[in-house]
Design an enzyme around this catalytic site. Structure first.
Site: not given
Length: 498
Positions: A185, A260, A294, A392
């Site tokens: 997906k 992750e 990331c 973030e």
């Protein structure tokens, strides 16, 4: 199968789901538009799957796992995996162009990522041959106990929109190499490369149902994949809050998760560091990939004795970064992937000013004002308590702070909920080791930018993830360890009731 082609025109062919070896429409005929990050105009239309499409894909994957794919000899299975890598390499330029066109990532960077993607398949095929083995334990002259590693079943892979092709292959390669089947997906903001990997795998001739792609939204297709009772594995790369929700949705079925997640990684620069190399690493680490990575070093901590000089040079670097068309080879920063994300990043820059930061930004040429461009940005005079330091941002934005000594900077670096990566710059190698080991993060680099070794574990601590990918560490997720006890002598058995 549709032939590969470069994005010479603004609009490309529409994208279908890929289920059981065929490109098909969504059951409900729903679609969504894929928008250009350059102009925010429609590139094409994408089939939007839901739970019924996930059911079909999972059923096909389960049948293949229990049938033809599961019965293949190891060399036969790995030959398919090698072939996928070869096909990616053969079409690497076309795929790199599509990736840049769809995501806004500079072509000079997507070319490297696509080359890495081909290596992922070869690497994991090699790793299965050399490292997918069990252990044997002898117990006197009575037992031989040995372990074997077996594929688990249908792997549900949910991938992000930043560096999508490479991150898709990062999961697909070990899943297939270890003998699992896959339902992917992909992120709805970057569907082109997921469609390309489906075309590549279709061309490689894998048995029907081994690999499936269901495009769609997280609330529909993603949630259905996570909850499906016949999907024991869920590997997710993305934002932390979403990862937490995925784990909640799959908890009742006791699924195995690999997560992750987000990061807010520090780069610590001591007064004895090689300033020029530290500048190179600092700017590349946060402004490459348009800041949408990331492991970006989005917090810089400068020793107070070198802070003023370093900041001045950092400003010069920001002024000179080439912002432009990502299809041009000299572009270093392109547009962000989607307007919603652009608005989010710009909102954080506005918040930084309200929180007391001095905002210093580069320049976006007027010709690109229709695109999702955010200039490379420094948040000066930042403080650890600010939201722009704690949260973030996932864009070309770096918060700049100072420190006095080693103990202080370790405390500051660890004072966030994330723990994915970190970077330490110092010529004192003892201090480099000491500080790196004191940082609460899954991965640390000393006197280096983010250089990956595929053999090593990749993953974070705290709110940055669960589990490790990379090397044989991926086997812990994609295989089940079974122990078999074999008696080789008539050993003593207690006799009850005799």
């Amino acid at each position: 199968m549709t032939q590969f082609q470069a994005p010479a025109q603004k609009k490309l062919k529409n994208i279908s789901l890929y289920i059981n070896g065929k490109f098909v429409d969504a059951e409900g005929k729903e679609t969504f538009e894929n928008l250009s990050p350059f102009t925010n105009e429609k590139i094409n239309v994408v089939a939007s799957g839901d739970s019924s499409d996930i059911d079909k894909a999972v059923a096909a994957a389960k049948k293949a796992f229990q049938g033809e794919w599961g019965q293949l000899k190891l060399d036969e299975r790995l030959n398919y995996v090698y072939k996928i890598g070869d096909l990616i390499e053969a079409h690497s330029e076309e795929i790199a162009m599509l990736e840049s066109y769809d995501t806004g990532l500079p072509i000079s960077q997507t070319r490297k990522m696509i080359a890495r993607s081909a290596k992922n398949f070869r690497f994991y095929a090699d790793m299965v041959k050399s490292h997918l083995y069990g252990e044997a334990y002898q117990v006197d002259d009575e037992f031989i106990n040995y372990s074997v590693r077996k594929p688990v079943g249908v792997a549900g892979l949910i991938t992000p929109w930043n560096a999508p092709f490479m991150l898709e292959t990062w999961k697909i390669a070990p899943a297939l190499a270890t003998g699992n089947t896959v339902v992917l997906k992909p992120a709805e903001w970057s569907p082109l490369s997921a469609n390309r990997i489906a075309e590549v795998i279709d061309k490689a001739g894998l048995p029907d149902g081994v690999f499936n792609v269901v495009h769609g939204y997280g609330e529909t297709a993603g949630a259905a994949l996570v909850k499906h009772p016949d999907v024991p594995l869920i590997s997710f790369t993305g934002e932390t809050t979403t990862g937490s929700e995925i784990m909640k949705n799959g908890a009742d079925a006791l699924k195995r998760f690999s997560m992750e997640l987000g990061g807010k990684s520090p780069i610590i620069i001591f007064d004895d560091a090689d300033m020029e190399r530290a500048l190179d690493a600092c700017t590349w680490g946060v402004f490459s990939f348009n800041g949408e990575r990331c492991t970006a070093n989005s917090r810089v901590y400068l020793h107070e004795d070198i802070a003023d000089k370093f900041i001045e040079q950092l400003k010069q670097r920001v002024d000179n970064i080439r912002v432009g068309d990502p299809m041009e080879p000299n572009t270093q920063v392109g547009p962000l992937v989607h307007r919603d994300h652009y608005d989010n990043v710009k909102g954080y820059i506005e918040l930084a000013e309200k929180e007391g930061c001095e905002v210093y930004s580069g320049h976006v040429p007027e010709a690109f004002n229709k695109g999702n461009y955010v200039a490379p940005t420094l948040l000066l005079n930042a403080d650890n308590r600010m939201r722009v330091v704690q949260e973030e941002i996932f864009g070309p934005v770096i918060a700049v702070m100072t420190f006095k000594d080693e103990d202080e900077v370790i405390e500051l670096a660890n004072d966030v909920r994330y723990g994915l990566a970190g970077y330490v710059w110092t010529k004192d190698i003892k201090r480099g080791h000491r500080v790196a080991q004191a940082i609460d993060a899954g991965m640390l680099w000393v006197n280096s930018q983010n250089v990956r070794d595929l053999r090593t574990p990749f993953g974070g601590s705290k709110h940055s993830g669960i589990g490790r990918e990379g090397g044989f560490y991926a086997f812990e997720f994609y295989t089940e360890t079974q122990i078999i006890h074999v008696s080789v002598k008539d050993h003593h058995i207690p006799q009850f009731g005799k």
